[in-house]
Design a protein around this motif. Structure first.
Motif, mmCIF file in Angstrom:
data_model
loop_
_atom_site.group_PDB
_atom_site.id
_atom_site.type_symbol
_atom_site.label_atom_id
_atom_site.label_comp_id
_atom_site.label_asym_id
_atom_site.label_seq_id
_atom_site.Cartn_x
_atom_site.Cartn_y
_atom_site.Cartn_z
ATOM 1 N N GLY A 1 8.136 2.835 13.739
ATOM 2 C CA GLY A 1 8.381 1.478 13.282
ATOM 3 C C GLY A 1 7.736 0.426 14.150
ATOM 4 N N SER A 2 7.037 0.832 15.186
ATOM 5 C CA SER A 2 6.369 -0.145 16.034
ATOM 6 C C SER A 2 5.216 -0.783 15.262
ATOM 7 N N THR A 3 4.913 -2.012 15.627
ATOM 8 C CA THR A 3 3.933 -2.796 14.882
ATOM 9 C C THR A 3 2.901 -3.422 15.796
ATOM 10 N N SER B 1 7.707 -1.276 6.362
ATOM 11 C CA SER B 1 7.438 -0.041 5.641
ATOM 12 C C SER B 1 8.697 0.503 4.991
ATOM 13 N N ASP B 2 8.486 1.198 3.910
ATOM 14 C CA ASP B 2 9.518 1.989 3.242
ATOM 15 C C ASP B 2 9.086 3.438 3.426
ATOM 16 N N VAL C 1 3.699 0.558 2.651
ATOM 17 C CA VAL C 1 3.624 -0.479 3.679
ATOM 18 C C VAL C 1 3.419 -1.824 2.986
ATOM 19 N N PHE C 2 4.157 -2.819 3.467
ATOM 20 C CA PHE C 2 4.099 -4.156 2.893
ATOM 21 C C PHE C 2 3.590 -5.143 3.949
ATOM 22 N N CYS D 1 0.863 -1.185 0.000
ATOM 23 C CA CYS D 1 0.000 0.000 0.000
ATOM 24 C C CYS D 1 0.894 1.227 0.000
ATOM 25 N N ALA D 2 0.832 1.994 -1.063
ATOM 26 C CA ALA D 2 1.567 3.257 -1.145
ATOM 27 C C ALA D 2 0.601 4.374 -0.806
ATOM 28 N N ALA D 3 0.933 5.149 0.218
ATOM 29 C CA ALA D 3 0.020 6.162 0.724
ATOM 30 C C ALA D 3 0.609 7.552 0.542
ATOM 31 N N SER D 4 -0.259 8.519 0.344
ATOM 32 C CA SER D 4 0.198 9.893 0.216
ATOM 33 C C SER D 4 -0.905 10.840 0.647
#
Length: 128
Positions: free
Chosen positions: A56-58, A72-73, A79-80, A22-25
């Protein structure tokens, strides 16, 4: 304007793996949590996993622990979700979702009431 570009999903045999991304903007939140819900016909959407882009917490729902990995990148705000050991019960439409990180993740990702933005969804089908 918040936008999501979802990709991945598809058909896989039980025990197999898939990745959805998911690429978010367009967010204006100071801190945002992005992740995935899933839904099958006749049932409510249920949280799967999410990640804080700043920390970076999940978080993982019980059904995802030990099988799914979220990452995530941050540079691409993407997000992968790596899904392993898939089961027919994982068959669902998977929705990318985002919320302001103003509550603990288990609160944000249990029930859909805290989610402010939704993607279009991508189908994941696991055959037995």
């Amino acid at each position: 304007e918040v936008q999501f570009v979802e990709s991945g999903g598809g058909l896989v045999q039980a025990g197999g793996s898939l990745i959805v991304s998911c690429a978010a903007s367009g967010f204006t939140f100071a801190d945002v949590v992005i992740g995935w819900f899933r839904q099958v016909p006749g049932k409510e959407r249920e949280g799967v996993s999410c990640i804080s882009l700043s920390e970076g917490s999940t978080y993982y729902a019980d059904h995802a622990k030990g099988r799914f990995t979220i990452s995530s990148d941050n540079a691409r705000k993407t997000v992968f979700l790596q899904m392993n050991s898939l089961e027919p019960e994982d068959t669902a439409v998977y929705f990318c979702a985002a919320a302001e990180y103003d509550k603990p993740m288990p609160v944000l990702w249990t029930g859909a009431q805290s989610i402010e933005y939704w993607g279009q969804g991508t189908q994941v089908t696991v055959s037995s």
